[in-house]
Design a protein around this motif. Sequence first.
Motif, PDB file in Angstrom:
ATOM      1  N   HIS A 175       3.563  -5.917 -16.961  1.00 24.45           N
ATOM      2  CA  HIS A 175       2.253  -6.360 -17.224  1.00 24.45           C
ATOM      3  C   HIS A 175       1.369  -4.994 -17.096  1.00 24.45           C
ATOM      4  N   ALA A 176       0.200  -5.516 -17.677  1.00 20.95           N
ATOM      5  CA  ALA A 176      -0.590  -4.448 -17.534  1.00 20.95           C
ATOM      6  C   ALA A 176      -1.585  -3.960 -16.239  1.00 20.95           C
ATOM      7  N   VAL A 177      -1.560  -3.216 -15.634  1.00 22.02           N
ATOM      8  CA  VAL A 177      -1.221  -3.180 -13.878  1.00 22.02           C
ATOM      9  C   VAL A 177      -2.688  -2.095 -14.044  1.00 22.02           C
ATOM     10  N   ASP A 178      -4.027  -2.046 -12.981  1.00 17.28           N
ATOM     11  CA  ASP A 178      -4.244  -0.829 -12.790  1.00 17.28           C
ATOM     12  C   ASP A 178      -4.186  -0.399 -12.418  1.00 17.28           C
ATOM     13  N   VAL A 179      -3.766  -1.112 -10.812  1.00 20.42           N
ATOM     14  CA  VAL A 179      -3.595  -0.442  -9.164  1.00 20.42           C
ATOM     15  C   VAL A 179      -2.994  -0.644  -8.817  1.00 20.42           C
ATOM     16  N   ALA A 180      -2.012  -0.540  -7.926  1.00 18.31           N
ATOM     17  CA  ALA A 180      -1.071  -1.009  -7.261  1.00 18.31           C
ATOM     18  C   ALA A 180      -0.723   0.155  -5.842  1.00 18.31           C
ATOM     19  N   LEU A 181      -1.303  -1.476  -5.196  1.00 15.43           N
ATOM     20  CA  LEU A 181      -1.153  -0.910  -3.577  1.00 15.43           C
ATOM     21  C   LEU A 181       0.358  -1.077  -3.130  1.00 15.43           C
ATOM     22  N   LEU A 182       0.509   0.024  -2.651  1.00  8.85           N
ATOM     23  CA  LEU A 182       2.141   0.046  -2.329  1.00  8.85           C
ATOM     24  C   LEU A 182       2.118   0.471  -0.772  1.00  8.85           C
ATOM     25  N   ASP A 183       2.629  -0.323   0.462  1.00  6.18           N
ATOM     26  CA  ASP A 183       3.560   0.069   1.525  1.00  6.18           C
ATOM     27  C   ASP A 183       4.453   1.411   1.817  1.00  6.18           C
ATOM     28  N   ILE A 184       4.618   1.762   2.441  1.00  2.00           N
ATOM     29  CA  ILE A 184       5.180   3.365   2.438  1.00  2.00           C
ATOM     30  C   ILE A 184       6.658   2.557   2.714  1.00  2.00           C
ATOM     31  N   ARG A 185       7.050   1.976   4.281  1.00  2.24           N
ATOM     32  CA  ARG A 185       8.340   1.703   4.993  1.00  2.24           C
ATOM     33  C   ARG A 185       8.194  -0.135   4.082  1.00  2.24           C
ATOM     34  N   MET A 186       9.791  -0.143   2.795  1.00  3.73           N
ATOM     35  CA  MET A 186       9.453  -0.999   2.119  1.00  3.73           C
ATOM     36  C   MET A 186      11.142  -1.308   2.319  1.00  3.73           C
ATOM     37  N   PRO A 187      12.015  -2.095   2.398  1.00  2.00           N
ATOM     38  CA  PRO A 187      13.229  -2.973   1.816  1.00  2.00           C
ATOM     39  C   PRO A 187      13.267  -2.093   0.525  1.00  2.00           C
ATOM     40  N   LYS A 188      14.904  -2.172  -0.371  1.00  2.00           N
ATOM     41  CA  LYS A 188      15.028  -2.000  -1.532  1.00  2.00           C
ATOM     42  C   LYS A 188      14.955  -0.050  -2.235  1.00  2.00           C
ATOM     43  N   MET A 189      13.073  -0.661  -2.231  1.00  2.00           N
ATOM     44  CA  MET A 189      12.631   0.582  -2.828  1.00  2.00           C
ATOM     45  C   MET A 189      11.526   1.145  -1.846  1.00  2.00           C
TER      46      MET A 189
END
Length: 216
Positions: free
Chosen positions: A47-61
């Motif tokens: 999908h065309a996503v402009d900005v991804a807000l990412l937590d630091i500590r997450m499972p899997k990745m």
Amino acid sequence: MKIKVIIADDNSFVREGMKIILNTFDEFDILATVEDGEEAVQYCEHHAVDVALLDIRMPKMNGVEATRLLCERTATKPLILTTFDDDEYILDAIKYGAKGYLLKNNDPERIRDAIKTIYNGHHVLQDVVLDKLKSGLVTGKESATSGGDKIDRSQFTERELDIMALIAKGLANKEIAKKLFISDGTVANHITSILSKTGLEHRTQIAIYYLTGERN
């Protein structure tokens, strides 16, 4: 046109709460919320996503690895949302291409402004995060309070070193120009030269390089 955003956080309360908050602003279109970095990367690849807000500590990745893959595989710009206990990830996230590093406890307006800033091609590094680098709080790093001791100073002019030191203190171009009694354009030219010599991409990386000696 609205800024297309996704939110990645393994805490459903934070994830949905952030979605509700951002939906109150007309500038954003919240495309999806996901539980980990792997899902974030997969979504952005399709999908065309402009900005991804990412937590630091997450499972899997975690958010750092997701940042690396997003920058390698997509045009999505990562914004790290973190807490005070994630110091050890600061350098890696920025080296991998994170466009911003912001604490979760900010006011909604600050997060909104950060997303818009990143979308428009600029970078966001909250002062308190930069202060952690200055204080040598990043895991495995010695104190960086003296600044500039870990870089190869011979490749820079004295003026460039002055400007790097002031960037590391968080000063904007206008403030640097006033302090050094030079024009804004001259400051910009020196910054361009520093970026060329170091292979860095933006002033946030200059600050980190000056303080720690670390660069991509």
